[in-house]
Enzyme design. Structure first.
Site, PDB file in Angstrom:
ATOM      1  N   SER A  34     -10.561  -0.639  -2.837  1.00 33.51           N
ATOM      2  CA  SER A  34      -9.911  -1.226  -1.409  1.00 33.51           C
ATOM      3  C   SER A  34      -9.859  -1.597  -0.481  1.00 33.51           C
ATOM      4  CB  SER A  34      -9.176   0.522  -1.569  1.00 33.51           C
ATOM      5  OG  SER A  34      -9.082   0.851  -2.402  1.00 33.51           O
ATOM      6  N   ASP A  52       0.602  -0.969  -0.027  1.00 32.88           N
ATOM      7  CA  ASP A  52       0.128   0.152   0.090  1.00 32.88           C
ATOM      8  C   ASP A  52       1.049   1.454  -0.083  1.00 32.88           C
ATOM      9  OD1 ASP A  52      -2.668   1.591   0.653  1.00 32.88           O
ATOM     10  OD2 ASP A  52      -2.834  -0.299   0.956  1.00 32.88           O
ATOM     11  N   HIS A  66      -4.103   5.257   3.383  1.00 33.54           N
ATOM     12  CA  HIS A  66      -4.764   4.019   3.010  1.00 33.54           C
ATOM     13  C   HIS A  66      -4.170   2.988   3.403  1.00 33.54           C
ATOM     14  CE1 HIS A  66      -5.297   2.047  -0.225  1.00 33.54           C
ATOM     15  NE2 HIS A  66      -6.767   2.634  -0.870  1.00 33.54           N
TER      16      HIS A  66
END
Length: 565
Positions: free
Chosen positions: A409, A191, A231
């Site tokens: 995601s 990520d 994220h």
């Protein structure tokens, strides 16, 4: 920006991992960029497939052996002599890391130095991976969805917090109850950063139980991943969160490796090379599963963007890397992409890779999220492979708070955690057999499409199909006798509705709840005990949309989906 590795960095696991070679910063005579330099062969290498322990960990070798996968010449490290030749070229090029699978090296240098490198007899070709650099800018916060106004209060919902429904939908609650929480399974998360992971209370068991075993930063170098974009923190939490009464992820007892591969400040193929580097690292340390919520379609100019025709699993760097990862026995789980409502529309790389799970997004009722990317691949293979909750999914922020957000995601790690538990429960399966078992029992297994592939998988259905002699009790809305909870008319308008009750709900007081697509409770009703096969239900007028009717009697809970016109 260009990052120069410190001189003190050492080669990890001999030459077998993607080697980070310590050199002085390049003396730039022009613009310094990063390039993927391909070598012609592995002739003269000091490594041998007969002695894989020289470049692969024991766990990596064991993963191959367990699945009947041989160590092949592609697994051999780049010939160190070739790397020495590159480093010896005038202009002092910096070799950032090498790739066993691509027989290549990522080199930082200017164009004049690159020309001298490509003139070496050992070098086949080179491709520039980034064309420009941007200064670091603040990361935009992830898209958040306001929490629902009301939620259920049953014990399991209270235990899992906001993560309850996304786990329930794929059978992860039953998986956990059966004793499979990811123990012994290793997951690598690729990520854009993991800030706050080392401080969030719900993630502290990772450190207390020594289940966060490595971190690697392939963007800046080194091991600090607690920076940059949040994220990765969001995605990791969907699996690893483990704070009872607040938030529990889909694999709360798995072991993790965190790999920072994405630079959110630009979009160039260098990030795919970082993905490749991380995949080879994951292979080398013996990872079982890769969870990657990253995707590549369009690059910043002047780097050349992909076209849909390139989504064939054989063109993009990350897709080729994902395919090889699958070939060495790693189960790769990749987000399908969020382009379903955009002009691109289709899946992104590496979701187009062969032999991996590409994950689409649905809401809490199993309805496809409008942003979820469509398949198929450009060569006609079914994509996405499977789907999980990615609309209003619950994840954790770097400050430890829980929020709801949208994206494949989030669907990706939610499903990856269930995959870990399923493989734990069926340890003799190969990675490809795990994928087949989940695919063959998913909600659209008999009629896969370009929206959600084979549909939403369920741990209990897949487990019972493999273990008919020792089945688990199902809580997916189907009675043990095979009867289903029914509701008619469906679709509905105003007026009286009728519930068709399976045998196990008859003769007991019933509690009825109606939930909307975000999981909010919009209606409740209590029904007296009756031996009748049907029961009347009066809900009143609901807004147009799809709903879930949940009927429970003690520990027995059944659900049915319906549409309000």
């Amino acid at each position: 920006m260009v990052f120069s590795l410190a001189k003190s960095l050492a080669v990890v696991l001999a030459a077998g991992l993607l080697n980070v070679l310590a050199v002085a910063p390049a003396v730039a005579q022009g613009t310094v960029r990063r390039h993927l330099v391909y070598f012609r062969d592995k002739a003269g290498t000091p490594f041998s497939v007969a002695q894989p322990q020289a470049f692969l960990s024991a766990r990596s070798v064991a993963r191959r052996t367990r699945q009947g996968i041989a160590v092949l010449p592609r697994d051999l490290p780049v010939n160190p002599a070739y790397v020495t030749q590159v480093r010896g070229v005038s202009g002092r090029p910096e070799v950032l890391y090498t790739s066993r699978w691509f027989n290549a090296a990522v080199v930082s240098c200017d164009s004049a130095t690159l020309a001298r490198i490509t003139a070496l007899p050992a070098v086949r070709s080179a491709a520039t991976l980034n064309r420009s650099f941007r200064s670091v800018s603040p990361t935009l916060p992830p898209e958040q969805v306001a929490p629902a106004a009301a939620r259920g209060t049953v014990a399991t919902r209270a235990k899992y917090g906001m993560a309850y429904r996304q786990n329930e939908q794929i059978g992860a609650l039953a998986m956990h109850d059966a004793g499979f929480r990811g123990e012994g399974m290793q997951i690598a998360v690729f990520d854009a950063g993991f800030p706050g992971v080392n401080q969030i209370p719900a993630l502290q068991p990772l450190y207390q139980e020594q289940r966060l075993v490595s971190t690697r930063n392939f963007v800046d170098g080194g091991r600090d991943v607690y920076q940059r974009s949040s994220h990765g923190t969001n995605c990791l939490s969907a699996m690893a969160g483990n704070q009872e009464g607040f938030y529990i992820g889909s694999a709360p007892k798995a072991t993790f490796h965190l790999c920072l591969t994405e630079d959110v400040n630009s979009e160039h193929p260098i990030e795919e090379a970082n993905w490749l580097a991380a995949a080879e690292y994951a292979d080398s340390v013996g990872v079982d599963i890769i969870s990657s919520s990253l995707g590549y379609t369009t690059f910043d100019a002047p780097s050349v963007s992909y076209t849909y025709a390139d989504m064939n699993g054989k063109t993009a760097i990350s897709s080729r890397a994902a395919t090889i990862a699958a070939r060495v026995g790693i189960l790769v789980v990749s987000a399908a992409g969020n382009e379903g409502a955009n002009p691109w529309r289709y899946i992104s790389a590496p979701a187009d890779a062969d032999s991996i799970i590409s994950v689409g997004a649905v809401d809490s009722l199993g309805i496809r999220a409008s942003f979820s990317s469509y398949g198929p691949t450009s060569d006609g293979r079914v994509k996405p492979t499977l789907a999980a909750m990615g609309r209003a999914a619950a994840v954790l922020a770097p400050n430890g708070t829980a929020f709801r957000g949208n994206g494949t995601s989030y669907a990706c790690p939610i499903l990856a955690g269930m995959v870990a538990g399923f493989w734990q429960a069926n340890p003799t399966l190969t990675a490809q057999q795990v994928i087949a078992a989940l695919r063959n029992t998913a909600s659209q297994s008999t009629a896969p499409n370009a929206s959600l592939g084979y549909g939403i998988p369920n741990f209990v259905k897949a487990y019972n199909a493999l273990n008919p002699g020792t089945p688990l009790d199902t809580t997916d809305g189907r009675a043990a006798s095979g009867e289903e909870l029914g509701l008619f008319p469906n679709p509905i308008g105003d007026g009286l509705l009728t519930l068709a009750l399976p045998a196990e709900l008859r003769g007991k007081p019933l509690s009825v709840r109606v939930l909307d697509a975000r999981g909010a409770v919009v209606g409740r009703q209590q029904l007296a005990a009756s031996t009748a096969t049907t029961a009347p239900l009066k809900l009143g007028r609901l807004a147009k949309g799809t709903y879930l009717c949940e009927v429970s009697a003690g520990s027995v809970r059944r659900t049915v989906k319906f549409v309000q016109q």
